[in-house]
Structure formats: structure tokens, C-alpha cells
Write a protein that holds these residues in place. Structure first.
Motif, PDB file in Angstrom:
ATOM      1  N   SER A   1       0.824  -1.207   0.000  1.00  0.00           N
ATOM      2  CA  SER A   1       0.000   0.000   0.000  1.00  0.00           C
ATOM      3  C   SER A   1       0.862   1.263   0.000  1.00  0.00           C
ATOM      4  O   SER A   1       0.557   2.223  -0.714  1.00  0.00           O
TER       5      SER A   1
ATOM      6  N   ALA B   1       2.184   1.598  -3.446  1.00  0.00           N
ATOM      7  CA  ALA B   1       1.126   2.098  -4.330  1.00  0.00           C
ATOM      8  C   ALA B   1       0.928   3.593  -4.132  1.00  0.00           C
ATOM      9  O   ALA B   1       0.774   4.337  -5.101  1.00  0.00           O
TER      10      ALA B   1
ATOM     11  N   ARG C   1      -2.763   1.170  -9.120  1.00  0.00           N
ATOM     12  CA  ARG C   1      -4.047   0.472  -9.062  1.00  0.00           C
ATOM     13  C   ARG C   1      -3.847  -1.033  -8.938  1.00  0.00           C
ATOM     14  O   ARG C   1      -4.534  -1.697  -8.161  1.00  0.00           O
TER      15      ARG C   1
ATOM     16  N   TYR D   1      -2.844  -1.784  -5.324  1.00  0.00           N
ATOM     17  CA  TYR D   1      -4.001  -1.696  -4.420  1.00  0.00           C
ATOM     18  C   TYR D   1      -4.967  -2.850  -4.651  1.00  0.00           C
ATOM     19  O   TYR D   1      -5.537  -3.397  -3.697  1.00  0.00           O
TER      20      TYR D   1
ATOM     21  N   ALA E   1      -4.369  -1.235   5.661  1.00  0.00           N
ATOM     22  CA  ALA E   1      -4.079  -1.185   4.226  1.00  0.00           C
ATOM     23  C   ALA E   1      -5.081  -2.034   3.452  1.00  0.00           C
ATOM     24  O   ALA E   1      -5.593  -1.622   2.407  1.00  0.00           O
TER      25      ALA E   1
ATOM     26  N   ALA F   1      -7.851  -0.495   0.744  1.00  0.00           N
ATOM     27  CA  ALA F   1      -7.490  -0.774  -0.650  1.00  0.00           C
ATOM     28  C   ALA F   1      -8.658  -0.681  -1.632  1.00  0.00           C
ATOM     29  O   ALA F   1      -8.502  -0.080  -2.704  1.00  0.00           O
TER      30      ALA F   1
ATOM     31  N   LYS G   1      -9.255   2.868  -2.519  1.00  0.00           N
ATOM     32  CA  LYS G   1      -8.147   3.402  -3.326  1.00  0.00           C
ATOM     33  C   LYS G   1      -8.287   2.951  -4.783  1.00  0.00           C
ATOM     34  O   LYS G   1      -8.028   3.732  -5.701  1.00  0.00           O
ATOM     35  N   VAL G   2      -8.685   1.703  -5.006  1.00  0.00           N
ATOM     36  CA  VAL G   2      -8.886   1.193  -6.369  1.00  0.00           C
ATOM     37  C   VAL G   2      -9.974   2.007  -7.067  1.00  0.00           C
ATOM     38  O   VAL G   2      -9.804   2.451  -8.211  1.00  0.00           O
TER      39      VAL G   2
END
Length: 175
Positions: free
Chosen positions: A32, A35, A48, A51, A70, A74, A77-78
Motif C-alpha cells: 500500500s 502504491a 491500481r 491496491y 491497508a 485498498a 483506493k482502487v
């Protein structure tokens, strides 16, 4: 050390250390952080993928609180990166030619499906099928941009088919 550098915002220094740590042993917190640095450096597609991997990890009893956080963060975040990463969708005009291949940059695309491409980077694409003229061009998309490109294939040597400028063609203005 890579995590510390990432926390202080030194992503240029952190990335090689975090990549090395990830290769040695995957940890959601490390992936993470890597990323996050990839996002800072503009490598949105790589970020991407990282994540996405963290989101798909199966929880482990050995995870630290940072690993658990994380993993929980995730999917969001994606989704955030999906909105930022530009995509191109190739739409075939007419009958789908047998043996169709569409290359975008170093990867491949599937017709009628959005293909992610790096933002603000000129990318070449080549669409070809046996017995048809090849279609080649470039794209430059910005963050969040979505584009559809219509591809109309013509049999090789078809009179009246659009001709792409070549090196000997006066319409070719060069690079």
C-alpha cells in the motif's frame, strides 16, 4: 526504511526500497505504501494493480494493524484510481475481422472494452487483421478522460479506402 521515506514524502527514495521489500516478502502495508508512492509519481496504473492485490489479499493472523488498515482501505483506493485513470475503448465499425489484434502501447486491448492507459502520455495503437489494412495512430488522454475510437477496417488494396500517410507520402508531416 522505505516505509519511513514514504511517510516523509520521499517517494523517489522510497520506491526502490519498497519494491525490494515487496519482492522479498509481501505485506499489505508495504504494498500500500508502494502504491501510494506510485500515485505521487504519476504511475496510476501500477498503483491500481498494487491496491487491487492488497484488496484481494486473504487476511492473515500475522498481519499487523497497519496491514489490516491497508487491506481495508485498498478497495476505496482502487475506486479512486479507476476514476482518474484514462481509458480508451475501440469500437469496430461493421463486421469483426477474424484474427483482430489491437496493441496499445506495450499491451493489448479488447474491442468494446475500456482499456486503461497512462495519463498525459502519448500512446501508439495498432489495429490489424489478416487481409485488412492496418490502422495505426496515437492517443494522448488526460486524467479521468474516456474516449471511444471507431475502427473501420477495409480489405487490403480496396479502392477508395482511406490511406494512412507513409514516409513517401507528401501528406506525411513527420514526427
Amino acid at each position: 526504511r522505505g516505509l519511513d521515506l514514504a511517510k516523509t514524502g520521499d517517494c523517489v527514495g522510497a520506491v526502490p526500497l519498497l519494491e525490494s521489500a515487496e519482492k522479498a516478502k509481501h505485506r499489505p502495508a508495504t504494498a500500500s505504501a508502494l502504491a501510494g508512492c506510485k500515485v505521487v509519481l504519476g504511475e496510476l496504473i501500477d498503483a491500481r494493480e498494487l491496491y487491487q492485490g492488497v484488496a484481494q489479499d486473504k487476511p492473515d493472523r500475522g498481519w499487523t494493524p497497519a496491514d489490516k488498515k491497508a487491506h481495508a482501505d485498498a478497495p476505496t483506493k482502487v475506486t479512486e484510481l479507476d476514476a482518474r485513470i484514462p481509458t480508451v475503448e475501440f469500437v469496430i465499425d461493421g463486421t469483426l475481422p477474424a484474427g483482430l489484434s489491437i496493441r496499445v502501447g506495450a499491451g493489448t486491448a479488447v474491442e468494446n472494452e475500456p482499456t486503461p492507459i497512462p495519463p498525459d502520455e502519448k500512446i501508439s495503437y495498432v489495429a490489424s487483421a489478416p487481409g485488412y489494412d492496418t490502422i495505426a495512430d496515437t492517443l494522448l488522454l488526460h486524467e479521468g478522460e474516456r474516449r471511444k475510437v471507431d475502427l473501420a477496417f477495409h480489405r487490403e488494396g480496396t479502392p477508395g479506402a482511406p490511406k494512412k500517410p507513409g514516409p513517401e507520402d507528401p501528406a506525411d508531416t513527420g514526427p
